[in-house]
Design a protein around this motif. Structure first.
Motif, PDB file in Angstrom:
ATOM      1  N   GLY A 185       0.750  -1.061   0.068  1.00 31.10           N
ATOM      2  CA  GLY A 185      -0.007  -0.102  -0.149  1.00 31.10           C
ATOM      3  C   GLY A 185       0.815   1.153  -0.151  1.00 31.10           C
ATOM      4  N   TRP A 186       1.922   1.441   0.751  1.00 27.76           N
ATOM      5  CA  TRP A 186       2.920   2.557   0.806  1.00 27.76           C
ATOM      6  C   TRP A 186       3.600   2.571  -0.645  1.00 27.76           C
ATOM      7  CZ3 TRP A 186       2.592   6.364   3.741  1.00 27.76           C
ATOM      8  CH2 TRP A 186       1.847   6.147   5.044  1.00 27.76           C
ATOM      9  N   TRP A 187       4.020   1.435  -1.232  1.00 29.34           N
ATOM     10  CA  TRP A 187       4.453   1.620  -2.577  1.00 29.34           C
ATOM     11  C   TRP A 187       3.548   2.216  -3.490  1.00 29.34           C
ATOM     12  CZ3 TRP A 187       8.872   1.859  -4.712  1.00 29.34           C
ATOM     13  CH2 TRP A 187       9.104   1.627  -6.117  1.00 29.34           C
ATOM     14  N   LYS A 188       2.206   1.769  -3.370  1.00 27.65           N
ATOM     15  CA  LYS A 188       1.348   2.330  -4.512  1.00 27.65           C
ATOM     16  C   LYS A 188       1.090   3.797  -4.349  1.00 27.65           C
ATOM     17  CE  LYS A 188      -1.434  -1.897  -5.020  1.00 27.65           C
ATOM     18  NZ  LYS A 188      -2.887  -2.580  -4.935  1.00 27.65           N
ATOM     19  N   ILE A 189       1.174   4.215  -3.018  1.00 27.91           N
ATOM     20  CA  ILE A 189       1.162   5.696  -2.583  1.00 27.91           C
ATOM     21  C   ILE A 189       2.410   6.368  -3.210  1.00 27.91           C
ATOM     22  CG2 ILE A 189       1.168   7.475  -0.890  1.00 27.91           C
ATOM     23  CD1 ILE A 189      -0.748   5.452   0.702  1.00 27.91           C
ATOM     24  N   ASP A 237      -8.383   1.803  -3.919  1.00 30.56           N
ATOM     25  CA  ASP A 237      -9.497   0.713  -3.378  1.00 30.56           C
ATOM     26  C   ASP A 237     -10.495  -0.124  -4.146  1.00 30.56           C
ATOM     27  OD1 ASP A 237     -12.174   3.020  -2.234  1.00 30.56           O
ATOM     28  OD2 ASP A 237     -11.318   2.596  -4.241  1.00 30.56           O
ATOM     29  N   LEU A 238     -10.265   0.189  -5.484  1.00 29.31           N
ATOM     30  CA  LEU A 238     -11.169  -0.367  -6.454  1.00 29.31           C
ATOM     31  C   LEU A 238     -10.202  -1.452  -7.132  1.00 29.31           C
ATOM     32  CD1 LEU A 238     -12.795   2.638  -7.940  1.00 29.31           C
ATOM     33  CD2 LEU A 238     -13.725   1.161  -6.110  1.00 29.31           C
ATOM     34  N   GLU A 239      -9.268  -1.776  -6.424  1.00 26.15           N
ATOM     35  CA  GLU A 239      -8.381  -2.714  -7.460  1.00 26.15           C
ATOM     36  C   GLU A 239      -8.348  -4.115  -6.474  1.00 26.15           C
ATOM     37  OE1 GLU A 239      -4.459  -1.097  -7.618  1.00 26.15           O
ATOM     38  OE2 GLU A 239      -5.247   0.528  -9.342  1.00 26.15           O
ATOM     39  N   GLY A 240      -9.519  -4.467  -5.808  1.00 28.54           N
ATOM     40  CA  GLY A 240      -9.445  -5.670  -5.295  1.00 28.54           C
ATOM     41  C   GLY A 240      -8.672  -5.815  -3.797  1.00 28.54           C
ATOM     42  N   ASP A 241      -8.279  -4.552  -3.160  1.00 35.57           N
ATOM     43  CA  ASP A 241      -7.708  -4.846  -1.951  1.00 35.57           C
ATOM     44  C   ASP A 241      -8.874  -4.614  -0.722  1.00 35.57           C
ATOM     45  OD1 ASP A 241      -5.247  -2.565  -3.077  1.00 35.57           O
ATOM     46  OD2 ASP A 241      -5.368  -4.814  -3.276  1.00 35.57           O
ATOM     47  N   GLY A 242     -10.004  -4.514  -0.991  1.00 36.82           N
ATOM     48  CA  GLY A 242     -10.910  -4.549   0.033  1.00 36.82           C
ATOM     49  C   GLY A 242     -11.987  -3.510  -0.474  1.00 36.82           C
ATOM     50  N   ARG A 244     -14.426  -0.244  -0.301  1.00 39.60           N
ATOM     51  CA  ARG A 244     -13.996   1.187  -0.407  1.00 39.60           C
ATOM     52  C   ARG A 244     -13.852   1.717   0.896  1.00 39.60           C
ATOM     53  NH1 ARG A 244     -17.728   1.316  -4.900  1.00 39.60           N
ATOM     54  NH2 ARG A 244     -19.237   2.200  -3.345  1.00 39.60           N
ATOM     55  N   GLU A 245     -14.832   1.455   2.027  1.00 36.35           N
ATOM     56  CA  GLU A 245     -14.869   1.974   3.271  1.00 36.35           C
ATOM     57  C   GLU A 245     -13.606   1.611   4.127  1.00 36.35           C
ATOM     58  OE1 GLU A 245     -17.042   0.240   2.115  1.00 36.35           O
ATOM     59  OE2 GLU A 245     -18.856   1.772   1.766  1.00 36.35           O
ATOM     60  N   SER A 246     -12.998   0.384   3.795  1.00 32.04           N
ATOM     61  CA  SER A 246     -12.006  -0.134   4.542  1.00 32.04           C
ATOM     62  C   SER A 246     -10.529   0.603   4.114  1.00 32.04           C
ATOM     63  CB  SER A 246     -11.574  -1.782   4.188  1.00 32.04           C
ATOM     64  OG  SER A 246     -10.333  -1.966   4.906  1.00 32.04           O
ATOM     65  N   ALA A 247     -10.581   1.004   2.486  1.00 30.90           N
ATOM     66  CA  ALA A 247      -9.432   1.570   2.016  1.00 30.90           C
ATOM     67  C   ALA A 247      -9.268   3.061   2.279  1.00 30.90           C
ATOM     68  CB  ALA A 247      -9.451   1.478   0.484  1.00 30.90           C
ATOM     69  N   ALA A 248     -10.543   3.810   2.489  1.00 30.48           N
ATOM     70  CA  ALA A 248     -10.656   4.933   2.859  1.00 30.48           C
ATOM     71  C   ALA A 248     -10.167   5.268   4.454  1.00 30.48           C
ATOM     72  CB  ALA A 248     -12.263   5.635   2.904  1.00 30.48           C
ATOM     73  N   LEU A 249     -10.651   4.072   5.174  1.00 31.07           N
ATOM     74  CA  LEU A 249      -9.896   4.154   6.895  1.00 31.07           C
ATOM     75  C   LEU A 249      -8.604   4.093   6.643  1.00 31.07           C
ATOM     76  CD1 LEU A 249     -10.724   4.452   9.578  1.00 31.07           C
ATOM     77  CD2 LEU A 249     -11.124   1.958   9.695  1.00 31.07           C
ATOM     78  N   GLN A 250      -7.885   3.216   5.948  1.00 25.98           N
ATOM     79  CA  GLN A 250      -6.497   2.889   6.001  1.00 25.98           C
ATOM     80  C   GLN A 250      -5.782   4.193   5.423  1.00 25.98           C
ATOM     81  OE1 GLN A 250      -5.761  -0.762   3.674  1.00 25.98           O
ATOM     82  NE2 GLN A 250      -7.204  -1.953   4.890  1.00 25.98           N
ATOM     83  N   GLY A 251      -6.472   5.032   4.345  1.00 28.60           N
ATOM     84  CA  GLY A 251      -5.834   5.987   3.905  1.00 28.60           C
ATOM     85  C   GLY A 251      -5.665   7.239   4.803  1.00 28.60           C
ATOM     86  N   LEU A 252      -6.810   7.348   5.807  1.00 30.50           N
ATOM     87  CA  LEU A 252      -6.683   8.069   6.742  1.00 30.50           C
ATOM     88  C   LEU A 252      -5.881   7.931   7.672  1.00 30.50           C
ATOM     89  CD1 LEU A 252     -10.713   8.973   7.449  1.00 30.50           C
ATOM     90  CD2 LEU A 252      -9.126  10.573   6.675  1.00 30.50           C
ATOM     91  N   VAL A 253      -5.728   6.821   8.174  1.00 30.18           N
ATOM     92  CA  VAL A 253      -4.759   6.427   9.104  1.00 30.18           C
ATOM     93  C   VAL A 253      -3.116   6.591   8.452  1.00 30.18           C
ATOM     94  CG1 VAL A 253      -3.693   4.261  10.226  1.00 30.18           C
ATOM     95  CG2 VAL A 253      -6.048   4.655  10.156  1.00 30.18           C
ATOM     96  N   ARG A 254      -3.042   6.358   7.405  1.00 33.80           N
ATOM     97  CA  ARG A 254      -1.701   6.817   6.652  1.00 33.80           C
ATOM     98  C   ARG A 254      -1.415   8.180   6.608  1.00 33.80           C
ATOM     99  NH1 ARG A 254       0.361   1.862   3.722  1.00 33.80           N
ATOM    100  NH2 ARG A 254      -1.384   0.358   3.450  1.00 33.80           N
TER     101      ARG A 254
END
Length: 267
Positions: free
Chosen positions: A24-28, A232-237, A239-249
């Motif tokens: 996830g960090w690498w993608k960012i 979050d649309l690439e099969g990682d989970g 959208r809500e989970s990815a948004a939360l992970q984005g906020l944490v990051r």
């Protein structure tokens, strides 16, 4: 009792967490690098993103500029009053204004501006980009021979960076002026001492750290939410989970930047 296969799957899932976290960090980072290349490439601006960029800069800056500046002005008056009264009571009045400037201008305002832009602009923009990708807008642009990142993502990222820097810069100026007025009033007798104290606080090293911190804050709140919303649309989970992970990051990066700046300023 749980079967051995269940325990094996659980351990494999736990072991995959660090890999997914690093991925996830690498993608960012990769997303940020792509946006940076597009931002410094003249061909991006010749492709007709000027009107979109101007629109997003206006929408992400002008409607919130007055509200945020007013909020910072009220915060400045309250904190200045509290610090000055407390300093006078302990016989430390000569340090009151310096403390206000260090707390407000160096630390609170840049961080508050970044968070304000994130909540008001970049996180909703990231959600809009994710919805556009889900509905096939990105694929439609590719079929037309257009780069969706340059056409849709770049203007929003640049607008978020511009908004965060503008809000921080203007609010710092307002805070400096109001802090002076709160202590000295409308007289010009304190300008010499105030200027000398300001130069003492903002020495070249501190000024450089302040500029870099504000820049990195703006980059973090602009890049991370949008990257998370897109990936979050690439099969990682969900959208809500990815948004939360984005906020944490994002909060983790902001905390890291603030910690590094504190070490640079005071150690």
């Amino acid at each position: 009792m749980s079967s051995p296969g269940t325990w094996t799957q659980a351990l494999a899932s736990i072991g995959a967490l660090p890999v997914r976290w690093l991925a996830g960090w690498w993608k960012i980072v990769e997303f940020g690098a792509v946006v940076l290349v597009l931002a410094i490439s003249p061909s991006s601006y010749r492709a007709g993103i000027g009107p979109a960029l101007a629109r997003h800069v206006y929408l992400d800056t002008v409607p919130i500029l007055g509200w945020f500046t007013t909020l910072c002005a009220l915060l400045t008056l309250v904190i200045t009053r509290i610090v000055v009264v407390t300093a006078y009571s302990y016989g430390l009045s000569q340090y009151a204004l310096e403390m206000v400037i260090r707390v407000l201008v160096l630390e609170l305002i840049p961080l508050t501006a970044a968070l304000f832009v994130a909540l008001r602009c970049t996180i909703p923009n990231g959600a809009a980009l994710g919805e556009m990708r889900r509905l096939g807008r990105f694929e439609a642009l590719r079929r037309q021979g257009l780069d969706p990142v340059a056409r849709e993502v770049l203007p929003r990222v640049l607008a978020g960076i511009f908004s965060a820097i503008t809000l921080a810069a203007l609010s710092c100026v307002v805070a400096l002026v109001l802090a002076y007025l709160a202590v000295y009033g409308t007289t010009t007798a304190g300008i010499a001492g105030y200027t000398r104290m300001f130069g003492h606080v903002f020495n070249p090293a501190v000024a450089l750290i302040f500029v870099l911190k504000t820049l990195f804050f703006s980059l973090a709140v602009s890049v991370i939410p949008m990257a998370s919303a897109l990936f979050d649309l690439e099969g990682d989970g969900s959208r809500e989970s990815a948004a939360l992970q984005g906020l944490v990051r994002m909060f983790a990066v902001l905390l890291l930047i603030e910690s590094v700046s504190l070490v640079g300023n005071y150690y």
